[in-house]
Design a protein around this motif. Structure first.
Motif, PDB file in Angstrom:
ATOM      1  N   HIS A   1       0.761  -1.111  -0.094  1.00 42.16           N
ATOM      2  CA  HIS A   1       0.015   0.093   0.044  1.00 42.16           C
ATOM      3  C   HIS A   1       0.853   1.104  -0.005  1.00 42.16           C
ATOM      4  O   HIS A   1       0.608   2.228  -0.758  1.00 42.16           O
ATOM      5  CB  HIS A   1      -1.138   0.100   1.199  1.00 42.16           C
ATOM      6  CG  HIS A   1      -1.784   1.239   1.496  1.00 42.16           C
ATOM      7  ND1 HIS A   1      -2.725   1.590   0.507  1.00 42.16           N
ATOM      8  CD2 HIS A   1      -1.668   2.399   2.138  1.00 42.16           C
ATOM      9  CE1 HIS A   1      -3.308   2.618   0.847  1.00 42.16           C
ATOM     10  NE2 HIS A   1      -2.774   3.173   1.686  1.00 42.16           N
ATOM     11  N   GLU A   2       2.009   1.123   0.873  1.00 40.01           N
ATOM     12  CA  GLU A   2       2.936   2.470   0.942  1.00 40.01           C
ATOM     13  C   GLU A   2       3.348   2.712  -0.450  1.00 40.01           C
ATOM     14  O   GLU A   2       3.553   3.794  -0.990  1.00 40.01           O
ATOM     15  CB  GLU A   2       3.889   2.199   1.905  1.00 40.01           C
ATOM     16  CG  GLU A   2       3.259   1.867   3.404  1.00 40.01           C
ATOM     17  CD  GLU A   2       4.447   1.617   4.328  1.00 40.01           C
ATOM     18  OE1 GLU A   2       5.589   1.844   3.897  1.00 40.01           O
ATOM     19  OE2 GLU A   2       4.396   1.090   5.311  1.00 40.01           O
ATOM     20  N   LEU A   3       3.728   1.485  -1.040  1.00 38.42           N
ATOM     21  CA  LEU A   3       4.380   1.715  -2.436  1.00 38.42           C
ATOM     22  C   LEU A   3       3.436   2.109  -3.554  1.00 38.42           C
ATOM     23  O   LEU A   3       3.795   3.241  -4.237  1.00 38.42           O
ATOM     24  CB  LEU A   3       4.955   0.383  -2.825  1.00 38.42           C
ATOM     25  CG  LEU A   3       5.497   0.243  -4.368  1.00 38.42           C
ATOM     26  CD1 LEU A   3       6.677   0.951  -4.399  1.00 38.42           C
ATOM     27  CD2 LEU A   3       5.819  -1.080  -4.742  1.00 38.42           C
ATOM     28  N   GLU A   4       2.167   1.914  -3.319  1.00 36.87           N
ATOM     29  CA  GLU A   4       1.112   2.406  -4.318  1.00 36.87           C
ATOM     30  C   GLU A   4       0.986   3.565  -4.223  1.00 36.87           C
ATOM     31  O   GLU A   4       0.718   4.708  -4.944  1.00 36.87           O
ATOM     32  CB  GLU A   4      -0.254   1.360  -4.284  1.00 36.87           C
ATOM     33  CG  GLU A   4      -1.211   1.577  -5.319  1.00 36.87           C
ATOM     34  CD  GLU A   4      -0.757   1.713  -6.591  1.00 36.87           C
ATOM     35  OE1 GLU A   4      -0.889   2.709  -7.445  1.00 36.87           O
ATOM     36  OE2 GLU A   4       0.094   0.740  -6.977  1.00 36.87           O
ATOM     37  N   VAL A   5       0.987   4.173  -2.847  1.00 35.54           N
ATOM     38  CA  VAL A   5       0.662   5.587  -2.641  1.00 35.54           C
ATOM     39  C   VAL A   5       1.899   6.250  -3.034  1.00 35.54           C
ATOM     40  O   VAL A   5       1.850   7.599  -3.708  1.00 35.54           O
ATOM     41  CB  VAL A   5       0.459   5.811  -0.855  1.00 35.54           C
ATOM     42  CG1 VAL A   5       0.638   7.234  -0.657  1.00 35.54           C
ATOM     43  CG2 VAL A   5      -0.945   5.235  -0.625  1.00 35.54           C
ATOM     44  N   LEU A   6       3.164   6.090  -2.898  1.00 33.91           N
ATOM     45  CA  LEU A   6       4.342   6.712  -3.268  1.00 33.91           C
ATOM     46  C   LEU A   6       4.337   6.859  -4.889  1.00 33.91           C
ATOM     47  O   LEU A   6       4.602   8.052  -5.521  1.00 33.91           O
ATOM     48  CB  LEU A   6       5.631   6.109  -2.890  1.00 33.91           C
ATOM     49  CG  LEU A   6       5.761   6.119  -1.263  1.00 33.91           C
ATOM     50  CD1 LEU A   6       6.919   5.063  -0.921  1.00 33.91           C
ATOM     51  CD2 LEU A   6       6.268   7.610  -0.698  1.00 33.91           C
ATOM     52  N   LEU A   7       3.947   5.820  -5.649  1.00 32.62           N
ATOM     53  CA  LEU A   7       4.033   5.687  -7.034  1.00 32.62           C
ATOM     54  C   LEU A   7       2.748   6.869  -7.402  1.00 32.62           C
ATOM     55  O   LEU A   7       3.044   7.481  -8.445  1.00 32.62           O
ATOM     56  CB  LEU A   7       3.584   4.145  -7.428  1.00 32.62           C
ATOM     57  CG  LEU A   7       4.775   3.139  -7.305  1.00 32.62           C
ATOM     58  CD1 LEU A   7       4.318   1.879  -7.728  1.00 32.62           C
ATOM     59  CD2 LEU A   7       6.207   3.685  -8.123  1.00 32.62           C
ATOM     60  N   ALA A   8       1.829   6.772  -6.760  1.00 33.01           N
ATOM     61  CA  ALA A   8       0.763   7.635  -7.179  1.00 33.01           C
ATOM     62  C   ALA A   8       1.135   9.027  -7.091  1.00 33.01           C
ATOM     63  O   ALA A   8       0.748   9.846  -7.784  1.00 33.01           O
ATOM     64  CB  ALA A   8      -0.375   7.304  -6.518  1.00 33.01           C
ATOM     65  N   ARG A   9       1.887   9.469  -5.713  1.00 30.03           N
ATOM     66  CA  ARG A   9       2.529  10.675  -5.542  1.00 30.03           C
ATOM     67  C   ARG A   9       3.386  11.217  -6.705  1.00 30.03           C
ATOM     68  O   ARG A   9       3.339  12.153  -7.164  1.00 30.03           O
ATOM     69  CB  ARG A   9       2.814  10.955  -4.404  1.00 30.03           C
ATOM     70  CG  ARG A   9       3.435  12.348  -3.741  1.00 30.03           C
ATOM     71  CD  ARG A   9       4.317  12.175  -2.624  1.00 30.03           C
ATOM     72  NE  ARG A   9       3.830  11.376  -1.626  1.00 30.03           N
ATOM     73  CZ  ARG A   9       4.739  11.109  -0.640  1.00 30.03           C
ATOM     74  NH1 ARG A   9       5.963  11.605  -0.429  1.00 30.03           N
ATOM     75  NH2 ARG A   9       4.272  10.520   0.577  1.00 30.03           N
ATOM     76  N   LYS A  10       4.234  10.273  -7.119  1.00 27.75           N
ATOM     77  CA  LYS A  10       5.436  10.488  -8.121  1.00 27.75           C
ATOM     78  C   LYS A  10       4.666  10.705  -9.542  1.00 27.75           C
ATOM     79  O   LYS A  10       5.161  11.582 -10.308  1.00 27.75           O
ATOM     80  CB  LYS A  10       6.302   9.347  -8.259  1.00 27.75           C
ATOM     81  CG  LYS A  10       7.370   9.982  -9.175  1.00 27.75           C
ATOM     82  CD  LYS A  10       8.523   9.084  -9.242  1.00 27.75           C
ATOM     83  CE  LYS A  10       9.471   9.408 -10.004  1.00 27.75           C
ATOM     84  NZ  LYS A  10      10.602   8.511 -10.400  1.00 27.75           N
ATOM     85  N   GLU A  11       3.684   9.913  -9.687  1.00 30.69           N
ATOM     86  CA  GLU A  11       2.822  10.153 -11.013  1.00 30.69           C
ATOM     87  C   GLU A  11       2.364  11.498 -11.044  1.00 30.69           C
ATOM     88  O   GLU A  11       2.275  12.340 -12.068  1.00 30.69           O
ATOM     89  CB  GLU A  11       1.646   9.133 -10.978  1.00 30.69           C
ATOM     90  CG  GLU A  11       0.792   8.985 -12.489  1.00 30.69           C
ATOM     91  CD  GLU A  11       0.165   7.776 -12.475  1.00 30.69           C
ATOM     92  OE1 GLU A  11      -0.086   7.246 -13.393  1.00 30.69           O
ATOM     93  OE2 GLU A  11      -0.176   7.339 -11.259  1.00 30.69           O
ATOM     94  N   ARG A  12       1.532  11.984 -10.182  1.00 29.03           N
ATOM     95  CA  ARG A  12       1.041  13.445 -10.009  1.00 29.03           C
ATOM     96  C   ARG A  12       2.182  14.511  -9.974  1.00 29.03           C
ATOM     97  O   ARG A  12       1.909  15.362 -11.003  1.00 29.03           O
ATOM     98  CB  ARG A  12       0.381  13.596  -8.655  1.00 29.03           C
ATOM     99  CG  ARG A  12      -0.927  12.968  -8.539  1.00 29.03           C
ATOM    100  CD  ARG A  12      -1.645  13.491  -7.458  1.00 29.03           C
ATOM    101  NE  ARG A  12      -1.170  13.449  -6.306  1.00 29.03           N
ATOM    102  CZ  ARG A  12      -1.077  12.172  -5.279  1.00 29.03           C
ATOM    103  NH1 ARG A  12      -1.773  11.236  -5.718  1.00 29.03           N
ATOM    104  NH2 ARG A  12      -0.610  12.173  -3.963  1.00 29.03           N
ATOM    105  N   MET A  13       3.333  14.143  -9.449  1.00 29.30           N
ATOM    106  CA  MET A  13       4.220  15.151  -9.629  1.00 29.30           C
ATOM    107  C   MET A  13       5.066  15.280 -11.112  1.00 29.30           C
ATOM    108  O   MET A  13       5.303  16.382 -11.513  1.00 29.30           O
ATOM    109  CB  MET A  13       5.388  14.690  -8.716  1.00 29.30           C
ATOM    110  CG  MET A  13       5.229  15.052  -7.233  1.00 29.30           C
ATOM    111  SD  MET A  13       6.407  14.072  -6.102  1.00 29.30           S
ATOM    112  CE  MET A  13       7.927  15.001  -6.530  1.00 29.30           C
TER     113      MET A  13
END
Length: 314
Positions: A122-134
């Protein structure tokens, strides 16, 4: 340091912990299987030990077994053998109990490690989604590819979900139709017995009992087929499979019970069973097609997920 260096470090750490969690999860599944196997072996060994101890006690305390052994002159020899067998059984029980303790200890250690890891997926998915937005907000070229991947992934995931629902409905329909076939097969067997052995009223009762069960099963099966049809419509397949009516009439059997009416009944059951079998074969073929499509969509989904992670990790 680049704009994404900090979050890239977090992503690498989360991915490493996610892999470790996957490894521990596999180990835990293996441990549970081993524990179950050892418990089964231990139960068998404990029963064997009780038997061996009982045999020793019979010889030591006297009784009919000891009397017979005494008559043959081999009481002491047999007692020594029984004691040795009991000691060996006790040693095997002790060994398996120790093994079970070790396995349970490994399981506790594994569970503790899993608890400490938390939910890195879950943490990884949250981080990937944040970088995707960035990436999208920064105007980075990778952002456009990610937006395209997200749209394609959404479509493929929705398509896969609909096909999986159709697959499950088809499996349920196939099982329900199978019940009808089994009852018809039993009715056909009773009908054959009635024709060639003149089973009379009892054979008729057995036959019609199976026919009534087949008729009830057919109503449930038709409902399952209707649900399968609706799920197929969701994936663009128009079909309306219908089961034949199961004839449960008994009037002719009661008032005109002879070889002619028995043959007619037998043919009627055979025709119905053949029609149901055709429906069962159609359901099986359709489920295979849907399953194959599920496999294709799963591979597409996995490919898009991998590509997304590659872009976000670059």
């Amino acid at each position: 340091m680049t704009l994404f260096a900090a979050i890239d470090d977090e992503i690498r750490d989360a991915r490493d912990r996610a892999r470790r969690r996957d490894q521990l999860t596999r180990q835990r599944a293996t441990l549970l299987t081993q524990i179950e196997e050892v418990r089964g072996m231990l139960a068998d060994l404990e029963r064997q030990l009780v038997k061996e101890d009982r045999d020793v006690a019979k010889l030591e305390q006297g009784g009919f077994t000891a009397f017979l052994a005494g008559l043959t002159g081999g009481k002491e020899e047999r007692l020594a053998r029984e004691r040795a067998e009991a000691a060996a059984a006790r040693q095997r029980v002790t060994g398996q109990r120790t093994r079970l303790e070790w396995l349970n200890g490994d399981l506790r250690t594994t569970d503790q490690a899993l608890a400490e890891l938390g939910n890195p997926h879950h943490e990884l998915e949250v981080l990937l989604a944040r970088k995707e937005r960035m990436l999208v907000e920064s105007g980075d070229p990778r952002g456009r590819e990610l937006a395209d991947i997200a749209a394609r992934l959404s479509n493929v995931s929705a398509d896969l979900r609909e096909h999986q629902e159709a697959q499950q409905a088809g499996a349920a329909a196939g099982q329900a139709v199978g019940y009808v076939l089994r009852h018809l097969g039993s009715a056909r067997g009773a009908s054959t017995w009635d024709m060639f052995s003149n089973g009379g009223g009892f054979a008729d009762m057995v036959e019609h009992g199976h026919l009534r069960q087949a008729d009830e099963a057919a109503w449930h099966a038709q409902g399952a087929l209707d649900r399968f049809s609706r799920e197929l419509a969701d994936i663009g397949v128009n079909a309306a499979p219908q089961l034949p009516k199961v004839d449960t009439r008994w009037f002719a059997d009661v008032f005109f019970d002879n070889i002619i009416t028995d043959a007619i009944k037998h043919q009627r059951i055979a025709r119905t069973a053949e029609a149901v079998r055709e429906v069962a074969e159609w359901v099986a073929a359709m489920v295979n097609q849907v399953s194959a499509r599920c496999g294709e969509l799963t591979r597409q989904q996995e490919s898009l997920v991998r590509r997304r992670e590659e872009v976000l990790s670059s």
